[in-house]
Design a protein around this motif. Structure first.
Motif, PDB file in Angstrom:
ATOM      1  N   TYR A 163       0.757  -1.422   0.075  1.00  0.00           N
ATOM      2  CA  TYR A 163      -0.061  -0.058   0.012  1.00  0.00           C
ATOM      3  C   TYR A 163       0.798   1.232   0.232  1.00  0.00           C
ATOM      4  N   ILE A 164       2.003   1.094   0.468  1.00  0.00           N
ATOM      5  CA  ILE A 164       2.855   2.238   0.675  1.00  0.00           C
ATOM      6  C   ILE A 164       3.380   2.680  -0.674  1.00  0.00           C
ATOM      7  N   PHE A 165       3.840   1.452  -1.426  1.00  0.00           N
ATOM      8  CA  PHE A 165       4.470   1.885  -2.699  1.00  0.00           C
ATOM      9  C   PHE A 165       3.122   2.248  -3.865  1.00  0.00           C
ATOM     10  N   LEU A 166       1.981   1.498  -3.372  1.00  0.00           N
ATOM     11  CA  LEU A 166       0.836   2.061  -4.173  1.00  0.00           C
ATOM     12  C   LEU A 166       0.667   3.234  -4.186  1.00  0.00           C
ATOM     13  N   THR A 167       0.576   3.811  -3.070  1.00  0.00           N
ATOM     14  CA  THR A 167       0.241   5.386  -2.843  1.00  0.00           C
ATOM     15  C   THR A 167       1.437   6.079  -3.554  1.00  0.00           C
ATOM     16  N   ILE A 168       2.623   5.911  -3.325  1.00  0.00           N
ATOM     17  CA  ILE A 168       3.661   6.554  -4.198  1.00  0.00           C
ATOM     18  C   ILE A 168       3.631   6.708  -5.633  1.00  0.00           C
ATOM     19  N   ALA A 169       3.176   5.489  -6.127  1.00  0.00           N
ATOM     20  CA  ALA A 169       2.888   5.091  -7.627  1.00  0.00           C
ATOM     21  C   ALA A 169       1.629   6.233  -8.019  1.00  0.00           C
ATOM     22  N   ILE A 170       0.805   6.247  -7.020  1.00  0.00           N
ATOM     23  CA  ILE A 170      -0.555   6.941  -7.918  1.00  0.00           C
ATOM     24  C   ILE A 170      -0.160   8.513  -7.464  1.00  0.00           C
ATOM     25  N   PHE A 171       0.735   9.078  -6.719  1.00  0.00           N
ATOM     26  CA  PHE A 171       0.964  10.364  -6.540  1.00  0.00           C
ATOM     27  C   PHE A 171       2.218  11.027  -7.536  1.00  0.00           C
ATOM     28  N   PHE A 172       2.906   9.670  -8.064  1.00  0.00           N
ATOM     29  CA  PHE A 172       3.922  10.106  -9.127  1.00  0.00           C
ATOM     30  C   PHE A 172       3.375  10.276 -10.691  1.00  0.00           C
ATOM     31  N   LEU A 173       2.219   9.178 -10.661  1.00  0.00           N
ATOM     32  CA  LEU A 173       1.674   9.027 -12.059  1.00  0.00           C
ATOM     33  C   LEU A 173       0.385   9.997 -12.307  1.00  0.00           C
ATOM     34  N   ALA A 174      -0.404  10.259 -11.165  1.00  0.00           N
ATOM     35  CA  ALA A 174      -1.397  10.936 -11.344  1.00  0.00           C
ATOM     36  C   ALA A 174      -1.247  12.290 -11.769  1.00  0.00           C
ATOM     37  N   PRO A 175      -0.308  13.080 -11.524  1.00  0.00           N
ATOM     38  CA  PRO A 175      -0.272  14.630 -12.119  1.00  0.00           C
ATOM     39  C   PRO A 175      -0.093  14.450 -13.601  1.00  0.00           C
ATOM     40  N   TRP A 176       0.506  13.426 -14.157  1.00  0.00           N
ATOM     41  CA  TRP A 176       0.772  13.416 -15.685  1.00  0.00           C
ATOM     42  C   TRP A 176      -0.627  13.619 -16.602  1.00  0.00           C
ATOM     43  N   SER A 177      -1.604  12.880 -15.942  1.00  0.00           N
ATOM     44  CA  SER A 177      -2.940  13.002 -16.599  1.00  0.00           C
ATOM     45  C   SER A 177      -3.469  14.485 -16.593  1.00  0.00           C
ATOM     46  N   PHE A 178      -2.736  15.398 -16.216  1.00  0.00           N
ATOM     47  CA  PHE A 178      -3.197  17.190 -16.455  1.00  0.00           C
ATOM     48  C   PHE A 178      -2.183  17.582 -17.484  1.00  0.00           C
ATOM     49  N   PHE A 179      -1.298  16.716 -17.942  1.00  0.00           N
ATOM     50  CA  PHE A 179      -0.474  17.568 -18.575  1.00  0.00           C
ATOM     51  C   PHE A 179      -0.288  16.829 -20.249  1.00  0.00           C
ATOM     52  N   SER A 180       0.112  17.564 -21.055  1.00  0.00           N
ATOM     53  CA  SER A 180       0.176  16.926 -22.597  1.00  0.00           C
ATOM     54  C   SER A 180       1.598  16.772 -22.938  1.00  0.00           C
ATOM     55  N   LEU A 181       2.018  15.731 -23.392  1.00  0.00           N
ATOM     56  CA  LEU A 181       3.342  15.474 -23.996  1.00  0.00           C
ATOM     57  C   LEU A 181       3.506  15.639 -25.388  1.00  0.00           C
ATOM     58  N   PRO A 182       3.714  16.694 -26.139  1.00  0.00           N
ATOM     59  CA  PRO A 182       3.486  16.706 -27.779  1.00  0.00           C
ATOM     60  C   PRO A 182       4.593  15.705 -28.481  1.00  0.00           C
ATOM     61  N   LYS A 183       5.868  15.737 -27.957  1.00  0.00           N
ATOM     62  CA  LYS A 183       6.940  15.031 -28.239  1.00  0.00           C
ATOM     63  C   LYS A 183       7.373  13.792 -27.589  1.00  0.00           C
ATOM     64  N   THR A 184       6.789  12.620 -27.757  1.00  0.00           N
ATOM     65  CA  THR A 184       7.168  11.479 -27.205  1.00  0.00           C
ATOM     66  C   THR A 184       7.874  10.303 -27.943  1.00  0.00           C
ATOM     67  N   LYS A 185       8.509  10.799 -29.116  1.00  0.00           N
ATOM     68  CA  LYS A 185       9.245   9.682 -29.857  1.00  0.00           C
ATOM     69  C   LYS A 185      10.543   9.058 -29.070  1.00  0.00           C
ATOM     70  N   ILE A 186      11.156   9.496 -28.339  1.00  0.00           N
ATOM     71  CA  ILE A 186      12.239   9.058 -27.389  1.00  0.00           C
ATOM     72  C   ILE A 186      11.480   8.107 -26.511  1.00  0.00           C
ATOM     73  N   LEU A 187      10.423   8.787 -25.978  1.00  0.00           N
ATOM     74  CA  LEU A 187       9.931   7.979 -24.801  1.00  0.00           C
ATOM     75  C   LEU A 187       9.220   6.660 -25.310  1.00  0.00           C
ATOM     76  N   GLN A 188       8.698   6.897 -26.398  1.00  0.00           N
ATOM     77  CA  GLN A 188       7.933   5.534 -27.144  1.00  0.00           C
ATOM     78  C   GLN A 188       9.014   4.688 -27.595  1.00  0.00           C
ATOM     79  N   VAL A 189      10.269   5.222 -27.894  1.00  0.00           N
ATOM     80  CA  VAL A 189      11.273   4.136 -28.482  1.00  0.00           C
ATOM     81  C   VAL A 189      11.726   3.343 -27.133  1.00  0.00           C
ATOM     82  N   ILE A 190      12.337   4.241 -25.940  1.00  0.00           N
ATOM     83  CA  ILE A 190      12.682   3.761 -24.904  1.00  0.00           C
ATOM     84  C   ILE A 190      11.820   2.631 -24.408  1.00  0.00           C
TER      85      ILE A 190
END
Length: 306
Positions: A163-190
């Motif tokens: 549950y501790i690691f689950l809470t950390i993952a939620i707080f780390f991943l949730a903010p990304w839903s409010f942003f847009s990443l226009p250039k994700t080529k490098i991220l997709q390749v990795i």
């Protein structure tokens, strides 16, 4: 799994055709508006009927070639639903997308904390002589205790650590839903490279454990129709790429042989997962629901788990 692969490929071609149709629709609408504005500027005294007939004739008789259907503008699934569907169909489409994303996030929020917990908190096991050791031993059986009573570090149990690691993952991943990443080529390749390496390593290590592990191997059971829902729920995510097609196909400069390339991709995925399934079936008697957890134990002896 073969049927799922075929159905997923067919529906993926539907998405590509819808993308091409959306591009053609937008281009023809822009051309029709241009023709309408030019016609209005040249003939202000034309009556409404003749103007309407002129617009229709221009739209029908214009030269429509394959270039109109070239995928040059990205249209996501929601945008195409708004373009082609009735309002009720649009709502149903967005509900399906939300349900899919909920299931996708649920998988990640189970897999990530569980994997981190297994790395940080290796389970204590009992040896045949009664002593205790960790999962680095080669002769063991898992202790018959719940994760709510086995301590991870200090007074924190395995369940509490999850549950501790689950809470950390939620707080780390949730903010990304409010942003847009226009250039994700490098991220997709990795991400693609890491997934390919992970699948390849699981197959190689599975083969090694199967042929160099203990003499006693698993005995695959006959297929049972009652297990079909579980198999369907697990396998469907192997071929789920439809929501990513607009972002992958639109930037491609040359789309020649696209359906052949997509078919080859699906066949490669099918081969890898069938190979991994066969390795797991002959290697593990009772594998963990999260397949990667089988690699945290010596020889992957999930059959001895409590």
């Amino acid at each position: 799994m073969v049927v799922l692969c075929l159905v997923s490929y067919v529906t993926a071609t539907y998405v590509i055709e819808a993308m091409a149709t959306a591009n053609a629709y937008v281009k023809l609408e822009a051309r029709r508006n241009l023709v309408s504005s030019v016609s209005s500027a040249k003939s202000l005294r034309s009556n409404l009927v003749s103007s309407t007939e002129s617009e229709r004739t221009a739209l029908v008789n214009q030269d429509i070639d394959h270039n109109c259907f070239e995928i040059t503008e990205k249209f996501e699934l929601g945008a195409m639903a708004n373009m082609f569907y009735h309002p009720v169909g649009t709502i149903l489409c967005h509900i399906c997308i939300c349900l899919y994303l909920f299931g996708d996030l649920a998988i990640y929020l189970v897999a990530i904390p569980t994997s981190i917990k297994e790395v940080v908190c290796p389970e204590v096991v009992n040896l045949s002589n009664g002593s205790s050791t960790d999962v680095n031993s080669s002769n063991f059986s898992r202790i018959n205790n719940s994760s709510s009573t086995i301590h991870c570090f200090g007074s924190v149990t395995h369940q509490e650590a999850y549950y501790i690691f689950l809470t950390i993952a939620i707080f780390f991943l949730a903010p990304w839903s409010f942003f847009s990443l226009p250039k994700t080529k490098i991220l997709q390749v990795i991400a693609t490279a890491m997934r390919g390496v992970a699948l390849t390593l699981m197959v190689i290590i599975g083969f090694y454990y199967m042929f160099h592990g203990p003499d006693e191997h698993a005995h695959p059971r006959m297929a049972q129709f009652s297990n079909f829902p579980a198999m369907f729920g697990v396998s469907i995510y192997a071929f789920m790429c439809h929501h990513s097609l607009p972002g992958m196909i639109t930037p491609m400069k040359s789309k020649r042989g696209l359906f052949l390339l997509l078919g080859g991709d699906f066949m490669l995925i099918l081969a890898l997962y069938l190979l991994l399934s066969c390795v797991g079936a002959f290697w593990l008697e009772n594998p963990y629901p999260l397949f990667t957890l089988n690699f945290f134990t010596p020889w992957g002896l999930a059959s001895s788990k409590a």
